[in-house]
Design an enzyme around this catalytic site. Structure first.
Site, PDB file in Angstrom:
ATOM      1  N   LYS A  42       0.811  -1.196   0.000  1.00  0.00           N
ATOM      2  CA  LYS A  42       0.000   0.000   0.000  1.00  0.00           C
ATOM      3  C   LYS A  42       0.856   1.262   0.000  1.00  0.00           C
ATOM      4  O   LYS A  42       0.412   2.333  -0.386  1.00  0.00           O
ATOM      5  CB  LYS A  42      -0.903   0.014   1.248  1.00  0.00           C
ATOM      6  CG  LYS A  42      -1.912  -1.098   1.307  1.00  0.00           C
ATOM      7  CD  LYS A  42      -2.655  -1.036   2.665  1.00  0.00           C
ATOM      8  CE  LYS A  42      -3.611  -2.211   2.792  1.00  0.00           C
ATOM      9  NZ  LYS A  42      -4.186  -2.285   4.146  1.00  0.00           N
ATOM     10  N   GLU A  98       7.807   2.109  -5.990  1.00  0.00           N
ATOM     11  CA  GLU A  98       7.907   1.593  -4.619  1.00  0.00           C
ATOM     12  C   GLU A  98       8.052   2.775  -3.646  1.00  0.00           C
ATOM     13  O   GLU A  98       8.517   3.850  -4.030  1.00  0.00           O
ATOM     14  CB  GLU A  98       9.118   0.640  -4.559  1.00  0.00           C
ATOM     15  CG  GLU A  98       9.470   0.077  -3.209  1.00  0.00           C
ATOM     16  CD  GLU A  98       8.406  -0.805  -2.586  1.00  0.00           C
ATOM     17  OE1 GLU A  98       7.285  -0.310  -2.370  1.00  0.00           O
ATOM     18  OE2 GLU A  98       8.692  -1.970  -2.275  1.00  0.00           O
ATOM     19  N   ASP A  99       7.655   2.562  -2.398  1.00  0.00           N
ATOM     20  CA  ASP A  99       7.803   3.635  -1.409  1.00  0.00           C
ATOM     21  C   ASP A  99       9.224   3.743  -0.883  1.00  0.00           C
ATOM     22  O   ASP A  99       9.812   4.814  -0.834  1.00  0.00           O
ATOM     23  CB  ASP A  99       6.806   3.459  -0.241  1.00  0.00           C
ATOM     24  CG  ASP A  99       6.877   2.089   0.432  1.00  0.00           C
ATOM     25  OD1 ASP A  99       7.672   1.226  -0.009  1.00  0.00           O
ATOM     26  OD2 ASP A  99       6.123   1.878   1.409  1.00  0.00           O
ATOM     27  N   ASP A 102      14.717  -0.809   1.595  1.00  0.00           N
ATOM     28  CA  ASP A 102      15.405  -0.916   2.881  1.00  0.00           C
ATOM     29  C   ASP A 102      16.452  -2.030   2.773  1.00  0.00           C
ATOM     30  O   ASP A 102      17.591  -1.775   2.407  1.00  0.00           O
ATOM     31  CB  ASP A 102      14.353  -1.196   3.958  1.00  0.00           C
ATOM     32  CG  ASP A 102      14.914  -1.202   5.367  1.00  0.00           C
ATOM     33  OD1 ASP A 102      16.020  -0.681   5.568  1.00  0.00           O
ATOM     34  OD2 ASP A 102      14.244  -1.728   6.275  1.00  0.00           O
ATOM     35  N   PHE A 151      13.001   4.869  11.123  1.00  0.00           N
ATOM     36  CA  PHE A 151      11.717   4.356  10.641  1.00  0.00           C
ATOM     37  C   PHE A 151      10.821   5.543  10.307  1.00  0.00           C
ATOM     38  O   PHE A 151      10.503   6.367  11.161  1.00  0.00           O
ATOM     39  CB  PHE A 151      11.043   3.448  11.663  1.00  0.00           C
ATOM     40  CG  PHE A 151       9.924   2.671  11.053  1.00  0.00           C
ATOM     41  CD1 PHE A 151      10.161   1.489  10.375  1.00  0.00           C
ATOM     42  CD2 PHE A 151       8.620   3.152  11.118  1.00  0.00           C
ATOM     43  CE1 PHE A 151       9.124   0.782   9.768  1.00  0.00           C
ATOM     44  CE2 PHE A 151       7.571   2.453  10.512  1.00  0.00           C
ATOM     45  CZ  PHE A 151       7.830   1.268   9.835  1.00  0.00           C
ATOM     46  N   ARG A 164      -0.508   7.069   7.067  1.00  0.00           N
ATOM     47  CA  ARG A 164      -0.316   7.140   5.615  1.00  0.00           C
ATOM     48  C   ARG A 164      -0.756   8.493   5.061  1.00  0.00           C
ATOM     49  O   ARG A 164      -0.293   8.940   4.021  1.00  0.00           O
ATOM     50  CB  ARG A 164      -1.118   6.041   4.908  1.00  0.00           C
ATOM     51  CG  ARG A 164      -0.649   4.629   5.220  1.00  0.00           C
ATOM     52  CD  ARG A 164      -1.325   3.650   4.262  1.00  0.00           C
ATOM     53  NE  ARG A 164      -1.245   2.274   4.724  1.00  0.00           N
ATOM     54  CZ  ARG A 164      -0.203   1.463   4.525  1.00  0.00           C
ATOM     55  NH1 ARG A 164       0.851   1.899   3.892  1.00  0.00           N
ATOM     56  NH2 ARG A 164      -0.220   0.224   4.959  1.00  0.00           N
TER      57      ARG A 164
HETATM   58  P1  5GP Z   1      12.821  -4.220   2.157  1.00  0.00           P
HETATM   59  O1  5GP Z   1      12.255  -5.460   1.576  1.00  0.00           O
HETATM   60  O2  5GP Z   1      13.594  -3.382   1.164  1.00  0.00           O
HETATM   61  O3  5GP Z   1      13.620  -4.494   3.402  1.00  0.00           O
HETATM   62  O4  5GP Z   1      11.627  -3.366   2.711  1.00  0.00           O
HETATM   63  C1  5GP Z   1      10.778  -2.690   1.881  1.00  0.00           C
HETATM   64  C2  5GP Z   1       9.448  -2.497   2.560  1.00  0.00           C
HETATM   65  O5  5GP Z   1       9.586  -2.385   3.984  1.00  0.00           O
HETATM   66  C3  5GP Z   1       8.843  -1.190   2.106  1.00  0.00           C
HETATM   67  O6  5GP Z   1       8.039  -1.367   0.975  1.00  0.00           O
HETATM   68  C4  5GP Z   1       8.065  -0.760   3.336  1.00  0.00           C
HETATM   69  O7  5GP Z   1       6.777  -1.302   3.286  1.00  0.00           O
HETATM   70  C5  5GP Z   1       8.806  -1.361   4.500  1.00  0.00           C
HETATM   71  N1  5GP Z   1       9.704  -0.392   5.158  1.00  0.00           N
HETATM   72  C6  5GP Z   1      11.052  -0.389   5.193  1.00  0.00           C
HETATM   73  N2  5GP Z   1      11.523   0.656   5.884  1.00  0.00           N
HETATM   74  C7  5GP Z   1      10.431   1.339   6.297  1.00  0.00           C
HETATM   75  C8  5GP Z   1      10.266   2.553   7.059  1.00  0.00           C
HETATM   76  O8  5GP Z   1      11.185   3.239   7.506  1.00  0.00           O
HETATM   77  N3  5GP Z   1       8.970   2.943   7.269  1.00  0.00           N
HETATM   78  C9  5GP Z   1       7.897   2.245   6.805  1.00  0.00           C
HETATM   79  N4  5GP Z   1       6.693   2.725   7.071  1.00  0.00           N
HETATM   80  N5  5GP Z   1       8.018   1.116   6.094  1.00  0.00           N
HETATM   81  C10 5GP Z   1       9.280   0.677   5.844  1.00  0.00           C
END
Ligand code: 5GP
Length: 176
Positions: A42, A98-99, A102, A151, A164
């Site tokens: 989302k 993508e948002d 990480d 975060f 959001r």
């Molecule tokens: P990854 O798979 O790259 O570790 O994580 C990606 C997903 O983790 C993002 O699409 C998001 O949903 C969540 N995520 C990672 N870091 C954050 C953060 O600082 N805040 C929020 N709200 N979601 C995060």
């Protein structure tokens, strides 16, 4: 539910300016081509809705939902496909929106899922990138902002389903 005002990390006007530049770059790179934009739900829905308004190309919009985080701020270490796109992307130019990247696991998994469907090209736009946690090498073609390891919430990003709607990127629990 109490009202909580987080510290601002990236202000609304900074986001607007950056998205304008990303939209221009995407428009230029895909000149005379069609595009399938895949919004990763989302978290990316706000970014995606603002970004597509800045892309001056014939495009189709698709949604996909993946989950790697539950209600915590730590990665669960695996990615689940919750909702798939409906379009056939074979031979198509695809832009994933993508948002945040990480660890890179979500995007790595998504890229692998999409590659099997034989698109013409796949590019990635991500509003945010946290390089500190990167475990899987991911190339972000259109990056909004590189951020420190905090975060973040707002502008589509949530904590336990909340925040959001904030029009800026805020830091969860900074100084609270
Ligand atoms: P990854 O798979 O790259 O570790 O994580 C990606 C997903 O983790 C993002 O699409 C998001 O949903 C969540 N995520 C990672 N870091 C954050 C953060 O600082 N805040 C929020 N709200 N979601 C995060």
């Amino acid at each position: 539910m109490e009202l909580y005002t987080p510290e601002v990390m990236i202000a609304e006007d900074e986001i607007v300016t950056r998205i304008e530049a990303l939209g221009k770059a995407i428009t230029k790179d895909f000149e005379n081509e069609d595009l399938v934009v895949i919004c990763v739900l989302k978290g990316a829905f706000v970014f995606c809705s603002d970004l597509i308004k800045r892309i001056n190309l014939p495009l189709k919009l698709e949604f996909i939902s993946l989950s790697s985080y539950g209600d915590s701020t730590n990665s669960s270490g695996n990615v689940r496909l919750e909702m798939d796109i409906t379009a056939n992307i074979e031979g198509k130019n695809v832009l994933i929106v993508e948002d945040i990247v990480d660890s890179g696991l979500t995007i790595k998994t998504l890229l692998e899922m999409l590659a099997i469907r034989r698109p013409k090209a796949v590019r990635l736009a991500s509003l945010l990138f946290k390089p500190m946690n990167l475990k899987h090498k991911v190339h972000i073609d259109y990056l909004g902002f590189e951020i420190e390891d905090k975060f973040v919430i707002g502008y589509g990003l949530d904590y336990a389903g909340r925040y959001r709607e904030l029009p800026y990127i805020g830091i969860l629990n900074a100084g609270n």
